[in-house]
Scaffold this active site. Structure first.
Site, mmCIF file in Angstrom:
data_model
loop_
_atom_site.group_PDB
_atom_site.id
_atom_site.type_symbol
_atom_site.label_atom_id
_atom_site.label_comp_id
_atom_site.label_asym_id
_atom_site.label_seq_id
_atom_site.Cartn_x
_atom_site.Cartn_y
_atom_site.Cartn_z
ATOM 1 N N HIS A 1 0.846 -1.194 0.000
ATOM 2 C CA HIS A 1 0.000 0.000 0.000
ATOM 3 C C HIS A 1 0.878 1.239 0.000
ATOM 4 O O HIS A 1 1.936 1.240 0.618
ATOM 5 C CB HIS A 1 -0.927 0.016 1.230
ATOM 6 N N ASP B 1 -8.015 -5.287 -0.752
ATOM 7 C CA ASP B 1 -8.426 -6.121 -1.876
ATOM 8 C C ASP B 1 -8.163 -7.611 -1.666
ATOM 9 O O ASP B 1 -8.772 -8.441 -2.342
ATOM 10 C CB ASP B 1 -7.706 -5.675 -3.157
HETATM 11 C C1 SDX Z 1 -6.282 -0.033 -3.316
HETATM 12 O O1 SDX Z 1 -4.458 4.380 -2.234
HETATM 13 C C2 SDX Z 1 -5.521 3.851 -1.694
HETATM 14 O O2 SDX Z 1 -6.027 4.299 -0.720
HETATM 15 C C3 SDX Z 1 -6.072 2.664 -2.449
HETATM 16 C C4 SDX Z 1 -7.062 1.763 -1.716
HETATM 17 C C5 SDX Z 1 -8.382 2.475 -1.466
HETATM 18 O O3 SDX Z 1 -9.118 2.073 -0.567
HETATM 19 O O4 SDX Z 1 -8.699 3.384 -2.242
HETATM 20 O O5 SDX Z 1 -6.537 1.315 -0.487
HETATM 21 C C6 SDX Z 1 -7.447 0.524 -2.580
HETATM 22 O O6 SDX Z 1 -6.066 0.387 -4.435
HETATM 23 C C7 SDX Z 1 -5.392 -1.060 -2.666
HETATM 24 C C8 SDX Z 1 -4.190 -1.447 -3.541
HETATM 25 C C9 SDX Z 1 -4.554 -2.517 -4.548
HETATM 26 N N1 SDX Z 1 -3.400 -2.877 -5.404
HETATM 27 C C10 SDX Z 1 -2.738 -4.027 -5.311
HETATM 28 O O7 SDX Z 1 -2.998 -4.865 -4.446
HETATM 29 C C11 SDX Z 1 -1.683 -4.239 -6.353
HETATM 30 C C12 SDX Z 1 -0.426 -4.804 -5.734
HETATM 31 N N2 SDX Z 1 0.208 -3.782 -4.948
HETATM 32 C C13 SDX Z 1 1.227 -2.997 -5.471
HETATM 33 O O8 SDX Z 1 1.375 -2.903 -6.845
HETATM 34 C C14 SDX Z 1 1.618 -1.752 -4.687
HETATM 35 O O9 SDX Z 1 1.880 -2.145 -3.390
HETATM 36 C C15 SDX Z 1 0.682 -0.536 -4.685
HETATM 37 C C16 SDX Z 1 0.246 -0.149 -6.098
HETATM 38 C C17 SDX Z 1 -0.559 -0.805 -3.846
HETATM 39 C C18 SDX Z 1 1.431 0.651 -4.064
HETATM 40 O O10 SDX Z 1 2.450 1.017 -4.910
HETATM 41 P P1 SDX Z 1 3.623 2.034 -4.568
HETATM 42 O O11 SDX Z 1 3.365 2.764 -3.315
HETATM 43 O O12 SDX Z 1 3.891 2.818 -5.798
HETATM 44 O O13 SDX Z 1 4.817 1.051 -4.276
HETATM 45 P P2 SDX Z 1 5.855 0.454 -5.325
HETATM 46 O O14 SDX Z 1 5.131 -0.206 -6.435
HETATM 47 O O15 SDX Z 1 6.808 1.548 -5.710
HETATM 48 O O16 SDX Z 1 6.551 -0.637 -4.472
HETATM 49 C C19 SDX Z 1 7.587 -0.367 -3.512
HETATM 50 C C20 SDX Z 1 8.379 -1.643 -3.366
HETATM 51 C C21 SDX Z 1 8.906 -2.162 -4.698
HETATM 52 O O17 SDX Z 1 10.073 -2.901 -4.418
HETATM 53 P P3 SDX Z 1 11.517 -2.290 -4.769
HETATM 54 O O18 SDX Z 1 11.524 -2.035 -6.249
HETATM 55 O O19 SDX Z 1 11.637 -1.017 -3.978
HETATM 56 O O20 SDX Z 1 12.470 -3.373 -4.337
HETATM 57 O O21 SDX Z 1 7.560 -2.712 -2.856
HETATM 58 C C22 SDX Z 1 7.445 -3.753 -3.816
HETATM 59 C C23 SDX Z 1 7.827 -3.097 -5.171
HETATM 60 O O22 SDX Z 1 8.261 -4.023 -6.075
HETATM 61 N N3 SDX Z 1 6.043 -4.145 -3.869
HETATM 62 C C24 SDX Z 1 5.579 -5.365 -4.174
HETATM 63 C C25 SDX Z 1 4.209 -5.299 -4.052
HETATM 64 N N4 SDX Z 1 3.849 -4.052 -3.680
HETATM 65 C C26 SDX Z 1 4.969 -3.368 -3.562
HETATM 66 N N5 SDX Z 1 6.213 -6.477 -4.555
HETATM 67 C C27 SDX Z 1 5.448 -7.558 -4.816
HETATM 68 N N6 SDX Z 1 4.118 -7.553 -4.709
HETATM 69 C C28 SDX Z 1 3.464 -6.443 -4.335
HETATM 70 N N7 SDX Z 1 2.141 -6.425 -4.244
#
Ligand code: SDX
Length: 371
Positions: free
Chosen positions: A257, A308
Site C-alpha cells: 500500500h 483487496d
Molecule cells: C487499493 O491508495 C488507496 O487508498 C487505495 C485503496 C483504497 O481504498 O482506495 O486502499 C485501494 O487500491 C489497494 C491497492 C490494490 N493494489 C494491489 O494490491 C496491487 C499490488 N500492490 C502494489 O502494486 C503496490 O503495493 C501498490 C500499487 C498498492 C502501491 O504502490 P507504490 O506505493 O507505488 O509502491 P511500489 O510499487 O513503488 O513498491 C515499492 C516496493 C517495490 O520494491 P523495490 O523495487 O523497492 O524493491 O515494494 C514492492 C515493489 O516491487 N512491492 C511489491 C508489491 N507491492 C509493492 N512487490 C510484490 N508484490 C506487491 N504487491
C-alpha cells in the site's frame, strides 16, 4: 523544480472526510473498526455526505430516497443490449453507463447544492442497479426490479440473483460496503476531484473515478487476487506459486500500500469474514489458501495485505462473479467520491500541478521533406 514520483507523500488538499494517521483509518473521526462493527452502509453514506451520523428519521429518509431512485431509465437497459456483451468488462460497462446516466438527468448541468444532492442520491442509488442489471443482461436474464422493503446491501444481492439473500450474506456485504466507502486521497478519489475542480459536473467526476478505480494497481486488484487463487488451485501449491512469482519479480495482487506500513486496518475484518463465509459454504480452501499466500508472501516481503486481498474470497463466497468484484468496489466507493466532489465544489480551486520537463532542449522546426 523537483518532481515526486507518483506524488508520494505530497499533500494535495485539506479534507474533513477521512483520515489515515499512523495506520488508523477514520471516517469523519470515527474509527473504521467501530463503523465496521456497528454502522450500516447507509449510515456511512450519510456520515460521509453530511459529516455527522444521521438521526433515525434522517436515516429513514436517506433509505427512502435511495430506494425511490434505484430504477434505471429504460434507455440504459436498452443500451446494455447493444454492448458486445461477451467482450465487455463490467467495469467498462459501468463507466459507460454512469456517463450515460448523466444524459437522462435534467439536473446534470445544474450546479446548485440542491441539484448536486439530488445527483448524489441518483448516482448512489442507480450504481447498484447498473451493476446488477448488466450482470443479468449479459447472461440473457431480465433485470430484477429493486424492492422498497430491502436495504441497500440486501437490494444489491437481491437484484443480482433474483433471490432474497440470507441475513448473514446481507450482513457481510453491508460490512464490505462500509469498509470500502472512502479512503482519503486514493487514486480514483483524486481523479474525481481533479475532474470536478474544473467545475465539470458530478457525472463526469464519477465516470473519471471509475476509470481510475478499474486499474489492477487500485480497485482492479480484487479480481486479480481471485484469478491468482484460482491459478494456485489448492492450498499446498501456495508457497511454490508465490516463490515463483517473486523470483520472476512479479507483483502479488492484494499486497502492499502507498500509505500503510504496519497494515491496512480493513484487511482484518475481511479476513475474518472470509474465514466465516468460506466455512459456511464448505469452501474453506479459499480462506486456507489466502492465509498460506499471506504467510508465504510476507515471509519474503514485509508488505501486509490490503483491502483487496481478503475481499476476493469474501465476494466469491457470496456467489458473486469474479469480474463484478471491482464494480462492487465502485458501488461502495461512489459514496466517498461524491463526498469529495461536494467538498471540492464547496472550496474549489483548479488542480493544475507542474511537470519537471526532461525532454530535448530548444529545437528548430524542420520541414517534412527535409527530415
Ligand atoms: C487499493 O491508495 C488507496 O487508498 C487505495 C485503496 C483504497 O481504498 O482506495 O486502499 C485501494 O487500491 C489497494 C491497492 C490494490 N493494489 C494491489 O494490491 C496491487 C499490488 N500492490 C502494489 O502494486 C503496490 O503495493 C501498490 C500499487 C498498492 C502501491 O504502490 P507504490 O506505493 O507505488 O509502491 P511500489 O510499487 O513503488 O513498491 C515499492 C516496493 C517495490 O520494491 P523495490 O523495487 O523497492 O524493491 O515494494 C514492492 C515493489 O516491487 N512491492 C511489491 C508489491 N507491492 C509493492 N512487490 C510484490 N508484490 C506487491 N504487491
Amino acid at each position: 523544480m523537483t518532481s515526486t514520483r507518483g506524488l508520494e507523500g505530497v499533500v494535495a488538499t485539506e479534507s474533513s472526510i477521512s483520515s489515515i494517521i499512523d495506520d488508523t483509518l477514520t471516517y469523519v473521526g470515527y474509527d473504521i473498526d467501530d463503523l465496521a462493527e456497528n454502522a450500516s452502509f447507509e449510515e456511512v453514506v450519510y456520515l460521509l455526505w453530511h459529516k455527522r451520523l444521521p438521526k433515525e428519521d434522517e436515516l429513514a429518509e436517506l433509505k427512502q430516497q435511495l430506494s425511490d431512485n434505484m430504477a434505471l431509465p429504460q434507455e440504459i437497459l436498452n443500451h446494455f443490449k447493444t454492448y458486445p456483451i461477451d467482450k465487455v468488462h463490467p467495469m467498462s460497462a459501468l463507466r459507460s453507463a454512469v456517463s450515460l446516466l448523466g444524459l437522462y438527468d435534467d439536473l446534470s448541468e445544474d450546479m446548485s447544492d440542491e441539484a448536486n444532492y439530488q445527483k448524489a442520491i441518483n448516482l448512489q442509488a442507480k450504481i447498484a442497479t447498473i451493476v446488477t442489471a448488466f450482470s443479468r443482461v449479459r447472461k440473457g436474464l431480465e433485470p430484477v426490479e429493486p424492492r422498497a422493503d430491502l436495504g441497500y446491501a440486501a437490494n444489491f444481492l437481491y437484484m443480482l440473483s433474483g433471490k432474497e439473500p440470507e441475513d448473514i450474506e446481507v450482513e457481510a456485504f453491508d460490512k464490505a460496503l462500509v469498509l470500502h466507502a472512502d479512503h482519503e486521497l486514493n487514486a480514483s478519489t483524486f481523479t474525481a476531484r481533479v475532474c470536478v475542480a474544473t467545475l465539470s459536473d458530478m457525472y463526469s467526476g464519477v465516470t473519471a473515478a471509475i476509470g481510475a478505480l478499474k486499474g489492477p494497481l487500485h480497485g482492479g486488484a480484487n479480481e486479480q487476487v481471485m484469478k491468482m487463487l484460482s491459478e494456485i488451485g489448492s492450498e499446498e501449491n501456495a508457497e511454490a506459486y508465490i516463490e515463483e512469482k517473486l523470483a520472476n519479480k512479479e507483483k502479488i495482487m492484494g499486497f502492499g500500500h502507498r500509505v500503510y506500513r504496519k497494515g491496512d486496518p480493513r484487511a482484518k475484518h475481511l479476513r475474518e469474514m472470509s474465514r466465516q463465509l468460506t466455512k459456511l459454504r464448505g469452501e474453506e480452501k479459499w480462506y486456507n489458501m489466502s492465509i498460506r499466500v499471506e504467510a508465504a508472501f510476507t515471509a519474503q516481503k514485509p508488505l501486509p495485505p490490503n483491502v483487496d486481498f481478503y475481499s476476493a474470497s469474501v465476494y466469491h463466497s457470496l456467489g458473486i462473479d469474479h469480474d463484478l468484484f471491482t464494480p462492487i468496489f465502485a458501488v461502495s466507493r461512489v459514496s466517498g467520491w461524491i463526498a469529495h466532489i461536494l467538498e471540492q465544489y464547496a472550496n474549489n480551486r483548479l488542480i493544475r500541478p507542474r511537470a519537471d520537463y526532461v525532454g530535448p532542449g530548444m529545437q528548430k522546426y524542420v520541414p517534412i521533406n527535409e527530415r
